[in-house]
Design a protein around this motif. Structure first.
Motif, PDB file in Angstrom:
ATOM      1  N   LYS A   1      51.270  48.844  41.081  1.00 57.58           N
ATOM      2  CA  LYS A   1      50.085  49.117  41.915  1.00 57.58           C
ATOM      3  C   LYS A   1      50.253  48.557  43.322  1.00 57.58           C
ATOM      4  CE  LYS A   1      46.045  49.250  39.009  1.00 57.58           C
ATOM      5  NZ  LYS A   1      44.851  48.499  38.617  1.00 57.58           N
ATOM      6  N   SER A   2      50.708  47.314  43.380  1.00 58.65           N
ATOM      7  CA  SER A   2      50.806  46.681  44.712  1.00 58.65           C
ATOM      8  C   SER A   2      51.894  47.359  45.545  1.00 58.65           C
ATOM      9  CB  SER A   2      51.090  45.195  44.553  1.00 58.65           C
ATOM     10  OG  SER A   2      52.153  44.985  43.655  1.00 58.65           O
TER      11      SER A   2
ATOM     12  N   MET B   1      51.308  38.950  50.610  1.00 56.49           N
ATOM     13  CA  MET B   1      52.094  38.906  49.373  1.00 56.49           C
ATOM     14  C   MET B   1      53.516  39.404  49.610  1.00 56.49           C
ATOM     15  SD  MET B   1      49.199  40.201  46.712  1.00 56.49           S
ATOM     16  CE  MET B   1      50.153  39.977  45.216  1.00 56.49           C
ATOM     17  N   ALA B   2      53.671  40.395  50.488  1.00 57.04           N
ATOM     18  CA  ALA B   2      55.020  40.925  50.793  1.00 57.04           C
ATOM     19  C   ALA B   2      55.852  39.858  51.508  1.00 57.04           C
ATOM     20  CB  ALA B   2      54.917  42.178  51.650  1.00 57.04           C
ATOM     21  N   VAL B   3      55.246  39.178  52.465  1.00 57.03           N
ATOM     22  CA  VAL B   3      55.951  38.118  53.216  1.00 57.03           C
ATOM     23  C   VAL B   3      56.374  37.004  52.265  1.00 57.03           C
ATOM     24  CG1 VAL B   3      55.616  36.255  54.915  1.00 57.03           C
ATOM     25  CG2 VAL B   3      54.842  38.599  55.438  1.00 57.03           C
TER      26      VAL B   3
ATOM     27  N   CYS C   1      64.132  46.059  44.904  1.00 59.48           N
ATOM     28  CA  CYS C   1      64.902  47.319  44.859  1.00 59.48           C
ATOM     29  C   CYS C   1      64.528  48.229  46.014  1.00 59.48           C
ATOM     30  CB  CYS C   1      64.693  48.017  43.512  1.00 59.48           C
ATOM     31  SG  CYS C   1      62.973  48.301  43.111  1.00 59.48           S
ATOM     32  N   GLN C   2      63.321  47.978  46.609  1.00 61.84           N
ATOM     33  CA  GLN C   2      62.928  48.831  47.745  1.00 61.84           C
ATOM     34  C   GLN C   2      61.729  48.196  48.460  1.00 61.84           C
ATOM     35  OE1 GLN C   2      60.742  52.250  46.103  1.00 61.84           O
ATOM     36  NE2 GLN C   2      61.552  51.381  44.209  1.00 61.84           N
ATOM     37  N   PRO C   3      61.356  48.748  49.619  1.00 58.48           N
ATOM     38  CA  PRO C   3      60.232  48.197  50.363  1.00 58.48           C
ATOM     39  C   PRO C   3      58.984  48.113  49.491  1.00 58.48           C
ATOM     40  CG  PRO C   3      61.301  49.926  51.643  1.00 58.48           C
ATOM     41  CD  PRO C   3      61.938  49.921  50.281  1.00 58.48           C
ATOM     42  N   GLY C   4      58.271  47.029  49.553  1.00 56.68           N
ATOM     43  CA  GLY C   4      57.050  46.873  48.772  1.00 56.68           C
ATOM     44  C   GLY C   4      57.269  46.074  47.508  1.00 56.68           C
ATOM     45  N   CYS C   5      58.516  46.100  46.990  1.00 54.17           N
ATOM     46  CA  CYS C   5      58.773  45.403  45.730  1.00 54.17           C
ATOM     47  C   CYS C   5      58.522  43.888  45.810  1.00 54.17           C
ATOM     48  CB  CYS C   5      60.192  45.680  45.248  1.00 54.17           C
ATOM     49  SG  CYS C   5      60.328  47.280  44.422  1.00 54.17           S
TER      50      CYS C   5
END
Lengths: 113, 113
Positions: free
Chosen positions: A26-27, A99-101, B8-12
């Motif tokens: 989801k995120s 959260m990504a950072v 594995c990719q952006p957002g992970c």
């Protein structure tokens, strides 16, 4: 899908947020919608390489039920479905980016162990 | 407790963060430790009224294993145990506070429905 209001004491609202964004992929879906504004089902599926079609459809459905994303269907040929964040969904931007950072730093630390 | 690196990719990387903070009461524990710097087991238990002693001990253990919090035990009488965030745990502050802000707005919206 019954949603709870977590506010019995300080800190509980964090759980209200978690119930909305928790759930495999989801995120990551939210991250892509924040970056690209509008995504077709097919482009999401190509980008979420390890996510099955069924799982992607399920998580999109839940996000739609929570009014975090909206689905636009075009009747013309070929048949097309687009997803984008609702106004409420867009307010998740600070959460998802924070959260990504943090996650990127965590990943670097884990790889250097 | 095996932890994954989601990259594995952006957002992970967002999923890397979720695996650390997801889990009933964990984010509320982190919220209190951010606010109060140091917490005794007893004070956490009093503040997390709907959280059982067993659940609190379990979530504290997991956070400790993930090196997000550290436990300090004082041998003098009476026996005392304190918890505080590690340096890595402190870097979660933007995530937890962004989730608290979003959760409070979400709660207000849900109550006004």
């Amino acid at each position: 899908m019954k949603r709870q209001v977590f506010d019995c004491q300080p800190g509980c609202p964090v759980e209200s947020t978690l119930q909305i964004i928790s759930g495999k992929w989801k995120s990551v879906i939210l991250y892509h919608l924040l970056q690209e504004k509008v995504c077709h089902f097919g482009s999401l599926q190509r980008q979420l390489v390890n996510c099955s079609r069924r799982m992607l459809a399920l998580q999109l459905k839940k996000l739609e039920q929570d009014q975090i994303i909206e689905k636009i269907t075009y009747q013309d040929q070929p048949f097309k479905t687009e997803y984008r964040l609702t106004l409420q969904g867009q307010t998740l931007k600070p959460v998802i980016l924070a959260m990504a950072v943090w996650g990127e730093k965590y990943n670097r630390l884990q790889k250097n162990k």
